[in-house]
Scaffold this motif. Structure first.
Motif, short mmCIF file in Angstrom:
data_model
loop_
_atom_site.label_atom_id
_atom_site.label_comp_id
_atom_site.label_asym_id
_atom_site.label_seq_id
_atom_site.Cartn_x
_atom_site.Cartn_y
_atom_site.Cartn_z
N THR A 37 0.86 -1.19 0.00
CA THR A 37 0.00 0.00 0.00
C THR A 37 0.89 1.23 0.00
O THR A 37 1.72 1.39 0.91
CB THR A 37 -0.92 0.02 1.23
OG1 THR A 37 -1.71 -1.17 1.23
CG2 THR A 37 -1.82 1.24 1.23
N ASP A 38 0.74 2.03 -1.02
CA ASP A 38 1.54 3.26 -1.15
C ASP A 38 3.02 2.99 -0.94
O ASP A 38 3.73 3.75 -0.26
CB ASP A 38 1.02 4.34 -0.19
CG ASP A 38 -0.40 4.76 -0.52
OD1 ASP A 38 -0.79 4.70 -1.70
OD2 ASP A 38 -1.12 5.16 0.41
N GLU A 94 -9.85 7.23 -2.69
CA GLU A 94 -9.89 6.49 -3.95
C GLU A 94 -8.69 5.55 -3.97
O GLU A 94 -7.58 5.93 -3.56
CB GLU A 94 -9.83 7.46 -5.14
CG GLU A 94 -10.05 6.77 -6.47
CD GLU A 94 -10.24 7.76 -7.60
OE1 GLU A 94 -10.66 7.32 -8.68
OE2 GLU A 94 -9.99 8.97 -7.42
N VAL A 95 -8.92 4.33 -4.45
CA VAL A 95 -7.88 3.30 -4.43
C VAL A 95 -7.75 2.69 -5.83
O VAL A 95 -8.76 2.34 -6.45
CB VAL A 95 -8.22 2.19 -3.42
CG1 VAL A 95 -7.14 1.12 -3.40
CG2 VAL A 95 -8.42 2.78 -2.03
N TYR A 96 -6.51 2.58 -6.28
CA TYR A 96 -6.18 1.89 -7.53
C TYR A 96 -5.49 0.59 -7.11
O TYR A 96 -4.45 0.63 -6.46
CB TYR A 96 -5.26 2.75 -8.39
CG TYR A 96 -5.91 4.05 -8.79
CD1 TYR A 96 -6.56 4.17 -10.00
CD2 TYR A 96 -5.88 5.15 -7.93
CE1 TYR A 96 -7.17 5.36 -10.36
CE2 TYR A 96 -6.49 6.35 -8.29
CZ TYR A 96 -7.13 6.44 -9.51
OH TYR A 96 -7.73 7.62 -9.87
N LEU A 97 -6.08 -0.53 -7.47
CA LEU A 97 -5.65 -1.82 -6.95
C LEU A 97 -5.36 -2.80 -8.07
O LEU A 97 -6.15 -2.91 -9.02
CB LEU A 97 -6.76 -2.38 -6.05
CG LEU A 97 -6.55 -3.71 -5.36
CD1 LEU A 97 -7.34 -3.75 -4.08
CD2 LEU A 97 -6.94 -4.88 -6.23
N THR A 113 -2.50 1.84 -4.59
CA THR A 113 -2.14 3.23 -4.36
C THR A 113 -3.41 3.95 -3.93
O THR A 113 -4.47 3.74 -4.52
CB THR A 113 -1.57 3.87 -5.63
OG1 THR A 113 -0.39 3.15 -6.01
CG2 THR A 113 -1.23 5.32 -5.42
N THR A 114 -3.29 4.79 -2.91
CA THR A 114 -4.47 5.48 -2.38
C THR A 114 -4.35 6.99 -2.57
O THR A 114 -3.25 7.54 -2.61
CB THR A 114 -4.65 5.18 -0.88
OG1 THR A 114 -3.54 5.73 -0.15
CG2 THR A 114 -4.74 3.68 -0.63
N ASN A 125 -3.26 8.57 6.18
CA ASN A 125 -2.50 7.42 6.70
C ASN A 125 -3.39 6.22 7.05
O ASN A 125 -2.87 5.23 7.53
CB ASN A 125 -1.71 7.83 7.94
CG ASN A 125 -0.67 8.87 7.60
OD1 ASN A 125 -0.04 8.81 6.54
ND2 ASN A 125 -0.50 9.84 8.48
N LEU A 126 -4.69 6.30 6.82
CA LEU A 126 -5.57 5.19 7.19
C LEU A 126 -5.22 3.90 6.46
O LEU A 126 -5.42 2.81 6.99
CB LEU A 126 -7.03 5.54 6.93
CG LEU A 126 -7.64 6.55 7.91
CD1 LEU A 126 -9.06 6.91 7.49
CD2 LEU A 126 -7.63 6.01 9.33
#
Length: 130
Positions: A37-38, A94-97, A113-114, A125-126
């Motif tokens: 994640t990120d 928004e999330v690209y997964l 990526t968030t 930071n969630l």
């Protein structure tokens, strides 16, 4: 087995308080699950720690999938998660997964990526909180 998807996984992980975390994890993620994640990698134990912390913060929420693709064992989507915390703050991320399934239809790997769309700056930071 029908492959899982992000909607079912997130609903079970965060928005179904009657379902235990261990059962939700077993339902959607393999024992060797890894997530980035990120740019930060986590194994399944670290992911479980992250979900435990999120469950303690989140009062309610929902997911909206905008795009979703499957090709064999590959999965990709773009979704928005709206969370309301116990402190009353609401955020939209928004999330690209991009993911990979195991042959049994559970996620084996996810890279995402968030992007915080609305909410307090601390809510950026969630996706990594533990």
């Amino acid at each position: 087995m029908t492959p899982t998807d992000i909607t079912r996984a997130i609903n079970d992980l965060l928005f179904n308080p009657g379902l235990g975390l261990a059962e939700a994890l077993d339902r959607h993620f393999t024992p060797d699950y890894r997530q980035r994640t990120d740019g930060v990698w986590s194994d399944r134990a670290a992911f479980a720690q992250h979900m435990t912390r999120l469950r303690s913060l989140v009062r309610s929420g929902h997911i909206e999938v905008h795009d979703e693709f499957r090709d064999g064992l590959r999965y990709a989507d773009r979704h928005t998660v709206t969370l309301t915390q116990h402190n009353g703050r609401t955020s939209r991320t928004e999330v690209y997964l991009f993911g990979q399934y195991a042959p049994d239809g559970r996620f084996q790997r996810v890279e995402e990526t968030t992007l915080l769309l609305t909410g307090h700056a601390d809510d950026r930071n969630l996706g990594l909180i533990k």
